[in-house]
Every structure is written in structure tokens, then in C-alpha cells.
Write a protein that holds these residues in place. Structure first.
Motif, mmCIF file in Angstrom:
data_model
loop_
_atom_site.group_PDB
_atom_site.id
_atom_site.type_symbol
_atom_site.label_atom_id
_atom_site.label_comp_id
_atom_site.label_asym_id
_atom_site.label_seq_id
_atom_site.Cartn_x
_atom_site.Cartn_y
_atom_site.Cartn_z
ATOM 1 N N GLY A 162 0.815 -1.215 0.000
ATOM 2 C CA GLY A 162 0.000 0.000 0.000
ATOM 3 C C GLY A 162 0.843 1.258 0.000
ATOM 4 O O GLY A 162 0.594 2.183 -0.787
ATOM 5 N N MET A 163 1.841 1.299 0.850
ATOM 6 C CA MET A 163 2.680 2.494 0.933
ATOM 7 C C MET A 163 3.500 2.708 -0.329
ATOM 8 O O MET A 163 3.704 3.837 -0.774
ATOM 9 C CB MET A 163 3.595 2.397 2.161
ATOM 10 C CG MET A 163 2.852 2.600 3.476
ATOM 11 S SD MET A 163 3.930 2.805 4.901
ATOM 12 C CE MET A 163 4.288 1.098 5.286
ATOM 13 N N LEU A 165 2.680 1.522 -3.364
ATOM 14 C CA LEU A 165 1.831 1.653 -4.545
ATOM 15 C C LEU A 165 1.086 2.983 -4.620
ATOM 16 O O LEU A 165 0.975 3.575 -5.699
ATOM 17 C CB LEU A 165 0.823 0.495 -4.548
ATOM 18 C CG LEU A 165 0.197 0.107 -5.875
ATOM 19 C CD1 LEU A 165 1.264 -0.198 -6.898
ATOM 20 C CD2 LEU A 165 -0.708 -1.100 -5.661
ATOM 21 N N PHE A 166 0.556 3.417 -3.494
ATOM 22 C CA PHE A 166 -0.395 4.532 -3.551
ATOM 23 C C PHE A 166 0.127 5.784 -4.268
ATOM 24 O O PHE A 166 -0.554 6.330 -5.143
ATOM 25 C CB PHE A 166 -0.909 4.887 -2.155
ATOM 26 C CG PHE A 166 -1.791 6.094 -2.151
ATOM 27 C CD1 PHE A 166 -3.001 6.080 -2.828
ATOM 28 C CD2 PHE A 166 -1.397 7.255 -1.507
ATOM 29 C CE1 PHE A 166 -3.815 7.209 -2.854
ATOM 30 C CE2 PHE A 166 -2.201 8.380 -1.529
ATOM 31 C CZ PHE A 166 -3.404 8.359 -2.200
ATOM 32 N N PRO A 167 1.321 6.257 -3.940
ATOM 33 C CA PRO A 167 1.769 7.488 -4.610
ATOM 34 C C PRO A 167 1.979 7.298 -6.108
ATOM 35 O O PRO A 167 1.884 8.257 -6.876
ATOM 36 C CB PRO A 167 3.108 7.798 -3.935
ATOM 37 C CG PRO A 167 3.122 6.997 -2.695
ATOM 38 C CD PRO A 167 2.303 5.771 -2.968
ATOM 39 N N LEU A 169 0.059 5.186 -7.986
ATOM 40 C CA LEU A 169 -1.310 5.175 -8.497
ATOM 41 C C LEU A 169 -1.869 6.590 -8.598
ATOM 42 O O LEU A 169 -2.487 6.956 -9.592
ATOM 43 C CB LEU A 169 -2.204 4.374 -7.548
ATOM 44 C CG LEU A 169 -2.398 2.906 -7.799
ATOM 45 C CD1 LEU A 169 -3.209 2.297 -6.670
ATOM 46 C CD2 LEU A 169 -3.108 2.683 -9.124
ATOM 47 N N LEU B 106 -9.048 6.885 -9.532
ATOM 48 C CA LEU B 106 -7.652 6.719 -9.910
ATOM 49 C C LEU B 106 -7.533 6.336 -11.376
ATOM 50 O O LEU B 106 -6.603 6.749 -12.059
ATOM 51 C CB LEU B 106 -6.985 5.676 -9.013
ATOM 52 C CG LEU B 106 -6.854 6.127 -7.550
ATOM 53 C CD1 LEU B 106 -6.231 5.037 -6.696
ATOM 54 C CD2 LEU B 106 -6.026 7.409 -7.450
ATOM 55 N N ASN B 110 -5.548 8.719 -14.137
ATOM 56 C CA ASN B 110 -4.453 8.295 -15.010
ATOM 57 C C ASN B 110 -4.831 8.421 -16.480
ATOM 58 O O ASN B 110 -3.983 8.662 -17.332
ATOM 59 C CB ASN B 110 -4.052 6.849 -14.687
ATOM 60 C CG ASN B 110 -3.206 6.772 -13.434
ATOM 61 O OD1 ASN B 110 -2.067 7.218 -13.419
ATOM 62 N ND2 ASN B 110 -3.785 6.254 -12.368
ATOM 63 N N LEU B 158 0.680 9.955 3.123
ATOM 64 C CA LEU B 158 0.698 8.944 2.067
ATOM 65 C C LEU B 158 0.687 7.529 2.655
ATOM 66 O O LEU B 158 0.021 6.639 2.127
ATOM 67 C CB LEU B 158 1.920 9.127 1.169
ATOM 68 C CG LEU B 158 1.947 10.404 0.327
ATOM 69 C CD1 LEU B 158 3.226 10.466 -0.509
ATOM 70 C CD2 LEU B 158 0.723 10.477 -0.580
ATOM 71 N N ASN B 159 1.424 7.349 3.735
ATOM 72 C CA ASN B 159 1.450 6.027 4.373
ATOM 73 C C ASN B 159 0.052 5.621 4.844
ATOM 74 O O ASN B 159 -0.409 4.516 4.568
ATOM 75 C CB ASN B 159 2.397 6.047 5.572
ATOM 76 C CG ASN B 159 3.850 6.208 5.159
ATOM 77 O OD1 ASN B 159 4.164 6.114 3.973
ATOM 78 N ND2 ASN B 159 4.723 6.459 6.122
ATOM 79 N N GLY B 162 -2.326 5.074 1.844
ATOM 80 C CA GLY B 162 -1.926 3.868 1.121
ATOM 81 C C GLY B 162 -2.352 2.603 1.836
ATOM 82 O O GLY B 162 -2.912 1.688 1.227
ATOM 83 N N MET B 163 -2.116 2.561 3.129
ATOM 84 C CA MET B 163 -2.466 1.357 3.891
ATOM 85 C C MET B 163 -3.970 1.152 3.961
ATOM 86 O O MET B 163 -4.458 0.027 3.916
ATOM 87 C CB MET B 163 -1.866 1.436 5.300
ATOM 88 C CG MET B 163 -0.364 1.230 5.312
ATOM 89 S SD MET B 163 0.320 1.019 6.978
ATOM 90 C CE MET B 163 0.488 2.713 7.487
ATOM 91 N N PHE B 166 -5.248 0.469 -0.181
ATOM 92 C CA PHE B 166 -4.825 -0.646 -1.039
ATOM 93 C C PHE B 166 -5.708 -1.895 -0.950
ATOM 94 O O PHE B 166 -6.127 -2.429 -1.989
ATOM 95 C CB PHE B 166 -3.355 -1.002 -0.787
ATOM 96 C CG PHE B 166 -2.927 -2.199 -1.551
ATOM 97 C CD1 PHE B 166 -2.908 -2.198 -2.939
ATOM 98 C CD2 PHE B 166 -2.567 -3.367 -0.889
ATOM 99 C CE1 PHE B 166 -2.531 -3.315 -3.657
ATOM 100 C CE2 PHE B 166 -2.190 -4.502 -1.594
ATOM 101 C CZ PHE B 166 -2.173 -4.470 -2.984
ATOM 102 N N PRO B 167 -6.013 -2.372 0.251
ATOM 103 C CA PRO B 167 -6.830 -3.596 0.291
ATOM 104 C C PRO B 167 -8.223 -3.401 -0.289
ATOM 105 O O PRO B 167 -8.832 -4.359 -0.760
ATOM 106 C CB PRO B 167 -6.921 -3.911 1.791
ATOM 107 C CG PRO B 167 -5.855 -3.117 2.432
ATOM 108 C CD PRO B 167 -5.664 -1.891 1.597
#
Lengths: 208, 208
Positions: A162-163, A165-167, A169, B106, B110, B158-159, B162-163, B166-167
Motif C-alpha cells: 500500500g505504501m 503503490l499509492f503514490p 497510483l 484513480l 491516469n 501517504l502512508n 496507502g495502507m 490498497f486492500p
DNA sequence: TATAAATTTGATCAAATAGTTAAACTATAA
DNA sequence: TTATAGTTTAACTATTTGATCAAATTTATA
């Protein structure tokens, strides 16, 4: 790539990948893929019969690139910390080389979940039975001495991905909001971020 | 929702949101939106002229839901740890109520980065000048006593996102790989994961 | 070389689809 | 009641696009 493919097939697959990854299944046009490959549109159908089949070929190979080679990262005899660093570095590299891959795959995964499920049914031996256990093995010690609430290695894996990938994405958003669209600043930040992520994770899991 | 909209406009927007979010701009069909709204296809064009304009309306309102209300989470006078917990909980809730929103946004980001950039140019006052500084303010103490490499609050944000994200983005994949497609197990895991994320973050940043 | 097989192309088809138009319908106000 | 503006519909148009096919070209084989 694959030597069983003719040169034309390879040209088509490269072009198709470029177009599909950028525009998705429904946004891609067979004519655009043909142009990109420098061939006639009929050739696409000659080699791949339908758009759907061509898409499948691209999607399958994209999945192979997208899913981290967890196993290879986890099988060395280095410490867990080093394994985490390697994972973050290597996976960041893969993703930065293919910045549009994640959005493409996750988009298709949500558009048609059956697609990814059938992929795993086929590759279950290599993905699940090899990669995941390798990761569990690497974090076994961690799981044992983990926090009282019970440390689940799956959470650690999701956190890492997640950490990372996110930035990537959300790249256009982040670049705009945090850096006023300045690409150079963003790139520097992302490079530094790699070590930040490793430290952030290790800091958290090695706390007594 | 918005009382300046007629009932029909509202029906159209709801239907369009459902279809666009699920299939994206190029995958969505005007006829399907009309069916979903229980009206004639011409009405879509009567109210929104083009597919592009209808999509824009949906996209704009989706952005509003997607971007976390950082400011409101950060402005209380609670501790940073509590703020993190609130953020994780509240944002998880928003995303679980709209599980297809992230992939939709997202994907479009993109597909057409200009779209999101123009959005920020319009809303720069509310997004950047309010939310981000509120977050910076909340983490100021942290930034000051942070690690020697210099703690950047943007990384923390971001952390977290992202966490959390992502799931949900990769939900079909995770469910299949980690839980053999068992939905109940996955849901339990995701619920427990919320507190795991908070603890994981707090554990990392409060380490001396 | 001659023949067959594989490859490549241009022309064309048929279905899907965004958008238009004119007419019918409805509510409201004069 | 009638006129008017706003709303809704069905039928139609024009274009895009995935797919097909027969002919042309190239390559392999006898």
C-alpha cells in the motif's frame, strides 16, 4: 521476450500492451493498436481473432509483472530488515518502470473480478503456495514475538505494498497537491520515500 | 442532495454515478444509464447535452467524496494519536461505503490527468490551503522531534492513505489470495485491520 | 522453378452507440 | 379555456468500431 512468438506477434503484443494499459479494455481501439504496431488492422484478428483474446494475452503477461516476486525477495538468508529493504527497493523499481500498470490491473480487477480469480486458479501453485509461505516464513519470528493482539504477516505485506503503490497510483494528484505540478521535486521526494518506507516499517515492527 | 436539482436530474445523476463508477467513462453506455434511471435516453441529452458533460458532473461530485476531510479530522484538540485513529476509522468507513470509488477516480486520474489538475485549480483554496496546512499543523510537533533524516508529514499522510486504500482497491485479489474467496473472513480481517493500521503508525512514529 | 502454405492488405459488413429532431404530453399562468 | 414554457418520448441519423473475406504478396517446400 518469448521466442515461440513471431516478430509480428511480438510487435502486436507490445503495441496492445501500450494501448490497453493506457486506455483500458473498453477505451482501447483495435485501429489504434494496429497503428501503434505499424500493421494492418486485419492482422490483429488474424493472430488473435478477437479483441477480448488479445486483451487476455496482455492482461496475463501484465499480471506477471505486477505481482511482486515475493518469493525471490524472501528466500535469501539475510535478516528480515534487509528483506524488507530489498522488497521496497525492488518493487518500487518495477512499478516506476511501469507506472500505468497498477491502475490498469486494478481497474480490470474491479471491472471483472472473475478474470483475476481464474488467473489464480491456474497459477495457484506458483503464487500462493510459493510466494505467500515464503513471506510467512520470513516473518515467522516476528509473528511469534509480535504484539499481544497477534501480529498478522498479511497485514505487514498489505502495509508495504500500500505504501509503495499509492503514490504511484495517485501520482498526478500527489504531484499537483504536494508539489504544484513540479515533476523534479516529486521525483526527488519519491526517491527519498523509498528509504522512508523501509525505516517506517522497521521502526514499527522492531519496537519492543 | 442538492435542492437546486430537479427530481429527474437527481435520478439521472444517481444512475450515471452507478454506471460510470462501475464501468468508467468509455465502458459506460448512455442507454444503460437511461435504463438505470428509468427514463428515455433523450432525456440524458436534454439535461446534460453530452456524455462528457454528464461524466464531468459525476466525476466532480465523486472527487468530493473521495478526498478525505483531512481538515475536519485534524482540527480537534485531541492528541496526534487520536487524530490518526479518527482518520483511519472515518476514512475506512467512507471507502467501505463506496468500494468502487477509488478505482474509478484513480483510473480517470491516469486516463486524463488534466481533469484532476483543473479540479484542483478550481478548489485550490479549499483543498490545499485548508486541509494540508491543518495536517501539517497537527504533525508539527512530530516533525520537530522527528528522526534525524527529517520527518516529512506528507510521507505520513501517504502512508496512512496507502495502507487504508490498497486492500479496498485490490479487494478481489486479496480476498482470493489470502482468504480463498471467503468473504466473511475477509471482512473480519478488514475490520481488525483498522486498529492494526493505527497501532502500526503510532508504533512507528512514537519510537524514541 | 512450380506449388502450396503462410502472411498481409484493402474493402466491406453489421452491430453498437452518441447524438438529433420533431412531435406529444404536462403543468402553469393569463 | 387557452397559450406558453418546460418535459418526455419514439424514431431517426451519422459515426465508430469490431470483425470478416477475398485477393495479393511473401515465404517455405518439393
Amino acid at each position: 521476450m518469448d521466442s515461440t512468438l513471431t516478430e509480428t506477434e511480438q510487435k502486436i503484443l507490445n503495441a496492445a500492451k501500450k494501448v490497453f494499459v493506457l486506455k483500458g479494455m473498453s477505451g482501447a481501439r483495435m485501429q489504434e493498436i494496429a497503428n501503434e504496431a505499424g500493421i494492418n488492422k486485419s492482422l490483429l484478428h488474424y493472430y488473435f481473432r478477437t479483441k477480448e483474446k488479445l486483451f487476455d494475452s496482455v492482461f496475463q503477461s501484465a499480471l506477471g509483472e505486477f505481482f511482486p516476486k515475493i518469493r525471490s525477495y524472501m528466500l535469501s538468508d539475510s535478516s528480515l530488515e534487509d528483506k524488507i529493504k530489498v522488497f521496497v527497493t525492488e518493487y518500487s523499481k518495477v512499478l516506476q518502470e511501469n507506472p500505468f500498470l497498477p491502475s490498469f490491473i486494478l481497474g480490470e480487477v474491479n471491472r471483472n473480478p472473475e478474470h483475476i480469480i481464474s488467473y489464480f486458479k491456474q497459477h495457484v501453485g506458483s503464487i500462493k503456495d510459493k510466494n505467500i509461505p515464503a513471506f510467512h516464513q520470513a516473518t515467522k519470528e516476528l509473528a511469534e514475538k509480535g504484539s499481544s493482539s497477534g501480529f498478522d504477516p498479511r497485514n505487514l505485506l498489505l502495509n508495504m505494498i500500500g505504501m509503495i503503490l499509492f503514490p504511484i497510483l495517485a501520482r498526478p494528484v500527489i504531484k499537483e497537491v504536494f508539489f504544484d505540478g513540479n515533476n523534479a521535486e516529486f521525483e526527488v521526494f519519491m526517491k527519498n520515500r523509498e528509504s522512508h518506507i523501509s525505516e517506517f516499517i522497521i521502526n514499527s515492527i522492531t519496537k519492543s
